[in-house]
Design a protein around this motif. Structure first.
Motif, PDB file in Angstrom:
ATOM      1  N   UNK A  27      25.974 -19.565  34.882  1.00 33.77           N
ATOM      2  CA  UNK A  27      25.481 -20.263  33.578  1.00 33.77           C
ATOM      3  C   UNK A  27      23.954 -20.335  33.243  1.00 33.77           C
ATOM      4  N   UNK A  28      23.400 -19.194  33.902  1.00 39.14           N
ATOM      5  CA  UNK A  28      21.895 -18.993  33.746  1.00 39.14           C
ATOM      6  C   UNK A  28      21.770 -17.982  32.703  1.00 39.14           C
ATOM      7  N   UNK A  29      20.569 -18.002  32.064  1.00 38.79           N
ATOM      8  CA  UNK A  29      20.198 -17.018  30.854  1.00 38.79           C
ATOM      9  C   UNK A  29      20.137 -15.798  31.551  1.00 38.79           C
ATOM     10  N   UNK A  30      20.866 -14.761  30.631  1.00 38.87           N
ATOM     11  CA  UNK A  30      20.868 -13.361  31.168  1.00 38.87           C
ATOM     12  C   UNK A  30      19.465 -12.729  31.610  1.00 38.87           C
ATOM     13  N   UNK A  31      18.354 -13.174  30.782  1.00 41.12           N
ATOM     14  CA  UNK A  31      16.963 -12.726  31.121  1.00 41.12           C
ATOM     15  C   UNK A  31      16.007 -13.342  31.994  1.00 41.12           C
ATOM     16  N   UNK A  32      16.859 -14.312  32.909  1.00 42.33           N
ATOM     17  CA  UNK A  32      16.360 -15.243  33.991  1.00 42.33           C
ATOM     18  C   UNK A  32      15.790 -14.023  35.089  1.00 42.33           C
ATOM     19  N   UNK A  33      15.027 -14.430  35.951  1.00 39.97           N
ATOM     20  CA  UNK A  33      14.683 -13.389  36.997  1.00 39.97           C
ATOM     21  C   UNK A  33      15.493 -13.525  38.042  1.00 39.97           C
ATOM     22  N   UNK A  34      16.117 -14.664  38.305  1.00 38.00           N
ATOM     23  CA  UNK A  34      17.128 -14.705  39.447  1.00 38.00           C
ATOM     24  C   UNK A  34      18.353 -13.843  38.926  1.00 38.00           C
ATOM     25  N   UNK A  35      18.836 -14.008  37.819  1.00 39.57           N
ATOM     26  CA  UNK A  35      19.880 -13.584  37.649  1.00 39.57           C
ATOM     27  C   UNK A  35      19.746 -12.008  37.148  1.00 39.57           C
ATOM     28  N   UNK A  36      18.659 -11.455  36.837  1.00 34.88           N
ATOM     29  CA  UNK A  36      18.252 -10.158  36.728  1.00 34.88           C
ATOM     30  C   UNK A  36      18.340  -9.484  38.149  1.00 34.88           C
ATOM     31  N   UNK A  37      17.567 -10.347  39.169  1.00 39.14           N
ATOM     32  CA  UNK A  37      17.527  -9.553  40.378  1.00 39.14           C
ATOM     33  C   UNK A  37      19.198  -9.398  41.051  1.00 39.14           C
ATOM     34  N   UNK A  38      19.928 -10.318  40.901  1.00 44.51           N
ATOM     35  CA  UNK A  38      21.311 -10.148  41.256  1.00 44.51           C
ATOM     36  C   UNK A  38      21.855  -8.909  40.732  1.00 44.51           C
ATOM     37  N   UNK A  39      21.774  -8.782  39.283  1.00 50.52           N
ATOM     38  CA  UNK A  39      22.270  -7.719  38.477  1.00 50.52           C
ATOM     39  C   UNK A  39      21.700  -6.274  39.135  1.00 50.52           C
ATOM     40  N   UNK A  88      24.155  -6.064  30.933  1.00 52.32           N
ATOM     41  CA  UNK A  88      23.162  -7.222  31.089  1.00 52.32           C
ATOM     42  C   UNK A  88      21.857  -6.898  31.485  1.00 52.32           C
ATOM     43  N   UNK A  89      21.446  -5.810  31.618  1.00 49.84           N
ATOM     44  CA  UNK A  89      20.171  -5.340  31.925  1.00 49.84           C
ATOM     45  C   UNK A  89      19.122  -5.638  30.888  1.00 49.84           C
ATOM     46  N   UNK A  90      18.136  -6.273  31.186  1.00 50.31           N
ATOM     47  CA  UNK A  90      17.156  -6.424  30.231  1.00 50.31           C
ATOM     48  C   UNK A  90      15.744  -5.497  30.531  1.00 50.31           C
ATOM     49  N   UNK A  91      15.599  -4.842  31.584  1.00 51.40           N
ATOM     50  CA  UNK A  91      14.264  -4.306  32.067  1.00 51.40           C
ATOM     51  C   UNK A  91      14.061  -3.100  31.528  1.00 51.40           C
ATOM     52  N   UNK A  92      14.940  -2.268  30.811  1.00 51.59           N
ATOM     53  CA  UNK A  92      15.049  -1.096  30.049  1.00 51.59           C
ATOM     54  C   UNK A  92      15.318  -1.391  28.553  1.00 51.59           C
ATOM     55  N   UNK A  93      15.057  -0.118  27.764  1.00 51.95           N
ATOM     56  CA  UNK A  93      15.408  -0.436  26.320  1.00 51.95           C
ATOM     57  C   UNK A  93      16.930  -0.455  26.013  1.00 51.95           C
ATOM     58  N   UNK A  94      17.154  -1.148  24.981  1.00 58.44           N
ATOM     59  CA  UNK A  94      18.553  -1.493  24.851  1.00 58.44           C
ATOM     60  C   UNK A  94      19.379  -0.280  24.529  1.00 58.44           C
ATOM     61  N   UNK A  95      18.855   0.518  23.694  1.00 63.25           N
ATOM     62  CA  UNK A  95      19.614   1.961  23.761  1.00 63.25           C
ATOM     63  C   UNK A  95      20.131   2.598  24.931  1.00 63.25           C
TER      64      UNK A  95
END
Length: 361
Positions: A27-39, A88-95
């Protein structure tokens, strides 16, 4: 070597499958650091697992699903799980996110179709976005030239929309049926005495459910790519402000004051003929003077006046009326005689009950 590495690959896949399920249920935000680390951890681990499965030669291009061992079926989920995590990645461009995810989803559906797990096929891509020699600006200019259709849809387009709607309803029903089937098989697997066939049915049902999930994701990504292309076109034309440019300061709103004169004007129509010029009592007196209404000081034969009179005054009034009637009869008042004759003639021509021809009792 294969016999030693297959169990480790299986345990490695199970580890990252649990990580994927944890990300999906988070239930954490997709752009949270913890969730992005798991992804990121899940994507890296699944890529390594995919390389190991490819090196071990678990799958062959000329095999069917009946020839695959049950323990190898779960490895077919590698591309679809990679696609779900990539979205769900937010560290690169959406395209770039959409491009990578679509490659994974299409590969999964194609493999399931080749192994005859499903008869679903994805439509071919409209354009090839893997051209590395074309920079983003040239791509944007090329996309600007594509005309945007406007106006009402044609009958052929309406039929296509109707078919698309029926397909989505059918897909939703099949997904629900597969979900219910997975719940039943999961309960059966909790029993320690379950057989191999139950476990195989569970793996195949899960693969079919992910096929429908891939179709939904590919359609959603196609819509999102069109939106991104439209936004890029608007930026080139200057109709869409750049996110780097600050927004213009809006003009402050002026307060609205309601004065007494404004209220009177809205209610009475101040300045127009609708403004009242007399009271109700003055209007009634004017009508009495003009002869429209009877004078209440001269006529006391109304029901309201009778109700205000007492019993003695009522008897006196009745006695006066009786004396007036007898006096008119004795004096042979011509007006009264004429009125009585007309009443008798009317009664002769209009007998009681003659008019009641449709509602007789």
């Amino acid at each position: 070597m294969a016999e030693e590495e297959v169990p480790s690959v299986s345990s490695l896949f199970d580890k990252y499958l649990k990580l994927y399920e944890a990300v999906e249920n988070s239930d954490k935000p997709t752009n949270s650091e913890e969730l992005q680390g798991q992804i990121k951890e899940g994507i890296d681990g699944l890529i390594k697992t995919t390389v190991l499965v490819s090196e071990l030669g678990v799958f062959s291009g000329n095999e069917k699903v009946d020839e695959l061992p049950t323990s190898s079926l779960k490895f077919l989920l590698l591309p679809v799980i990679l696609g779900s995590l990539t979205l769900k990645r937010t560290d690169i461009e959406r395209r770039e996110v959409l491009r990578l995810a679509e490659v994974y989803f299409r590969d999964f559906v194609k493999r399931c179709h080749n192994y005859e797990i499903t008869d679903v096929e994805l439509a071919k891509e409209e354009n090839n976005e893997d051209e590395e020699d074309e920079d983003e600006q040239k791509k944007d200019k090329r996309k600007v030239k594509s005309p945007v259709k406007k106006g009402m849809p044609t009958p052929e387009e309406l039929q296509a929309m109707a078919r698309q709607r029926e397909d989505k309803i059918k897909r939703f029903r099949e997904q629900k049926a597969l979900g219910d089937r997975l719940v039943e098989l999961k309960k059966a697997l909790d029993n320690p005495s379950h057989d191999e066939d139950t476990f195989r049915q569970y793996q195949l049902t899960r693969l079919k459910k992910f096929v429908w999930l891939s179709l939904d994701e590919v359609e959603s990504m196609a819509m999102e790519k069109k939106m991104l292309e439209e936004m890029a076109r608007m930026r080139l034309e200057g109709t869409l402000p750049s996110p780097d440019n600050p927004r213009p300061t809006p003009t402050p709103l002026k307060p609205i004051l309601i004065t007494r004169d404004a209220v009177q004007k809205n209610v009475f129509g101040l300045g127009y003929p609708s403004l009242p010029s007399m009271t109700v009592e003055e209007f009634y007196d004017q009508r009495v003077r003009d002869g429209w209404f009877p004078d209440p000081s001269k006529n006391s034969n109304c029901l309201q006046d009778r109700a205000t009179l007492g019993p003695e005054a009522e008897r006196e009034r009745e006695e006066k009326e009786e004396e007036q009637r007898e006096r008119e009869e004795e004096e042979d008042n011509p007006e009264r005689l004429q009125r009585d004759r007309e009443r008798d003639e009317w009664r002769d021509d209009h007998r009681r009950g003659w008019g009641n021809t449709y509602n007789r009792s």
